[in-house]
Scaffold this motif. Structure first.
Motif, PDB file in Angstrom:
ATOM      1  N   THR A 221       0.843  -1.198   0.000  1.00 37.22           N
ATOM      2  CA  THR A 221       0.000   0.000   0.000  1.00 37.22           C
ATOM      3  C   THR A 221       0.870   1.236   0.000  1.00 37.22           C
ATOM      4  N   VAL A 222       0.495   2.226  -0.783  1.00 33.58           N
ATOM      5  CA  VAL A 222       1.130   3.542  -0.751  1.00 33.58           C
ATOM      6  C   VAL A 222       0.082   4.526  -0.254  1.00 33.58           C
ATOM      7  N   GLN A 223       0.408   5.214   0.828  1.00 35.92           N
ATOM      8  CA  GLN A 223      -0.493   6.231   1.359  1.00 35.92           C
ATOM      9  C   GLN A 223       0.070   7.609   1.025  1.00 35.92           C
ATOM     10  N   PHE A 224      -0.728   8.395   0.313  1.00 36.33           N
ATOM     11  CA  PHE A 224      -0.357   9.774   0.015  1.00 36.33           C
ATOM     12  C   PHE A 224      -1.095  10.695   0.987  1.00 36.33           C
ATOM     13  N   THR A 225      -0.329  11.566   1.610  1.00 36.11           N
ATOM     14  CA  THR A 225      -0.874  12.540   2.557  1.00 36.11           C
ATOM     15  C   THR A 225      -0.398  13.924   2.166  1.00 36.11           C
ATOM     16  N   SER A 256       0.339  -1.088 -11.619  1.00 35.45           N
ATOM     17  CA  SER A 256       1.457  -1.644 -10.860  1.00 35.45           C
ATOM     18  C   SER A 256       1.017  -2.576  -9.739  1.00 35.45           C
ATOM     19  N   ALA A 257      -0.285  -2.850  -9.642  1.00 33.50           N
ATOM     20  CA  ALA A 257      -0.834  -3.712  -8.589  1.00 33.50           C
ATOM     21  C   ALA A 257      -0.474  -3.191  -7.200  1.00 33.50           C
ATOM     22  N   ILE A 258      -0.534  -1.867  -7.057  1.00 38.09           N
ATOM     23  CA  ILE A 258      -0.274  -1.216  -5.778  1.00 38.09           C
ATOM     24  C   ILE A 258      -1.605  -0.735  -5.202  1.00 38.09           C
ATOM     25  N   THR A 259      -1.834  -1.038  -3.932  1.00 36.18           N
ATOM     26  CA  THR A 259      -3.029  -0.535  -3.263  1.00 36.18           C
ATOM     27  C   THR A 259      -2.793   0.917  -2.872  1.00 36.18           C
ATOM     28  N   LEU A 260      -3.716   1.777  -3.265  1.00 35.58           N
ATOM     29  CA  LEU A 260      -3.544   3.204  -3.017  1.00 35.58           C
ATOM     30  C   LEU A 260      -4.417   3.643  -1.852  1.00 35.58           C
ATOM     31  N   SER A 261      -3.833   4.453  -0.985  1.00 34.83           N
ATOM     32  CA  SER A 261      -4.581   4.995   0.149  1.00 34.83           C
ATOM     33  C   SER A 261      -4.372   6.501   0.176  1.00 34.83           C
ATOM     34  N   TRP A 262      -5.485   7.252   0.090  1.00 39.15           N
ATOM     35  CA  TRP A 262      -5.416   8.707   0.175  1.00 39.15           C
ATOM     36  C   TRP A 262      -5.779   9.110   1.599  1.00 39.15           C
TER      37      TRP A 262
END
Length: 352
Positions: A221-225, A256-262
């Motif tokens: 997971t990539v979390q963008f803040t 890219s099969a990456i779970t995205l978290s905003w």
């Protein structure tokens, strides 16, 4: 559901129940559930604890670089004293305005939290998580580890995180991912955290490429803040994320099969304060001061937060703080859609 079953098989009923409880009651956020939580006013099942205010970097986006707060480590005895006041604790986040691994007792604290069958989450800059430390985190079965890396290139990273070494951090991340696979630790979630500012807005897409290369196909997971607050020292770094860039990031993540978290502060209109249940996850400073949640951090208002705290856990038992007038007033105000003093300039909610 699959993840819950894996927890049940590999870590037992108590861990699996804590995982279910956390995701259903905290992550669910159904409006009816929010009303029920206000009505029941349950003793906090989740807390966040800051174990140090020492740091090895001078990040240009962090309040720590600009404040005058004395540096302090929480002792293991203080940490144990805090946890022992929460008999039904399910989850603990160990983060704060400092680098946790500078506290010599941090691993010992993690071990104590895990001995209580707690779900444990940490955010870290990964500058000090060398091979020995990585192996220890995996042995302890830490549930969620976030690598706070705010750039895709050395130049941008070291401009933001002054005193950091991009190469060393990436090497530490590579080893952690490798060790996680070699030790068969599928339940230790390894994720990435990226704080968006004007300095690194242009590297959001390359960052996903970097993460994809590092994770070697594993689901992460990539979390963008976005920067949580804008104050004098960082005002020129504050930026809104353009909608077209958000769309490109979401498309790239899918590819890219990456779970995205905003993070809640990055998209759309803020919900009203009456929807807030953040107060069920109090944040405890290294000094023992209790604030409603972490949303007031990174505003460079540390003294204001202390003055308007709900009490000090080293001076008064938390149960008395929780049942006290300050907490009652805070909950009543939020339920009516108003901000109490402690929630001034909230980055997540708005007044009705």
């Amino acid at each position: 559901m699959k993840h819950l079953i894996s927890y049940l098989k590999l870590r037992g009923f108590k861990f699996a129940f804590n995982l279910f409880y956390y995701h259903f009651f905290w992550c669910g956020r159904h409006p009816l559930l929010t009303k029920l939580i206000y009505w029941l006013n349950p003793y906090p099942p989740y807390i966040e604890v800051e174990v140090t205010t020492r740091c090895n970097m001078k990040c240009i986006i962090c309040e720590h670089t600009y404040w005058q707060e004395p540096q302090r480590d929480m002792t293991f005895e203080e940490f144990k004293y805090i946890l022992d006041q929460f008999p039904r604790l399910r989850w603990i986040g160990l983060t704060g305005i400092g680098e946790s691994f500078l506290n010599k007792d941090f691993i010992k604290m993690l071990a104590y939290a895990k001995s209580k069958s707690l779900l444990v989450e940490i955010y870290d800059n990964f500058s000090l998580i060398d091979q020995k430390t990585a192996d220890e985190l995996i042995r302890l079965k830490i549930d969620s580890v976030y690598a706070s890396i705010d750039a895709a290139t050395k130049d941008t990273y070291e401009k933001i995180r002054a005193g950091g070494d991009f190469g060393r951090v990436i090497d530490n991340v590579r080893y952690f991912i490798k060790a996680k696979k070699l030790n068969g630790a599928p339940l230790t979630a390894f994720n990435f955290h990226y704080i968006v500012s004007k300095v690194n807005l242009h590297e959001m897409l390359p960052y996903l490429e970097l993460v994809h290369a590092l994770s070697k196909g594993d689901n992460v997971t990539v979390q963008f803040t976005r920067l949580l607050h804008s104050y004098k020292e960082i005002g020129d770094l504050f930026v809104e994320i353009p909608q077209d860039l958000i769309s490109k990031v979401e498309n790239k993540a899918r590819e890219s099969a990456i779970t995205l978290s905003w993070n809640a502060n990055t998209r759309g209109q803020k919900p009203t304060a009456k929807n807030c249940i953040e107060w069920t996850m109090p944040f405890i400073f290294v000094t023992g001061d209790v604030i409603p949640c972490c949303a007031g951090n990174e505003a460079n208002q540390r003294n204001f937060q202390k003055v308007n705290s709900l009490g000090n856990i080293f001076e008064k038992n938390f149960r008395k703080i929780w049942r006290g007038e300050k907490y009652k007033e805070l909950r009543d105000n939020l339920y009516q859609g108003r901000f109490p003093a402690a929630c001034k300039d909230c980055c997540l909610y708005r007044e009705s």
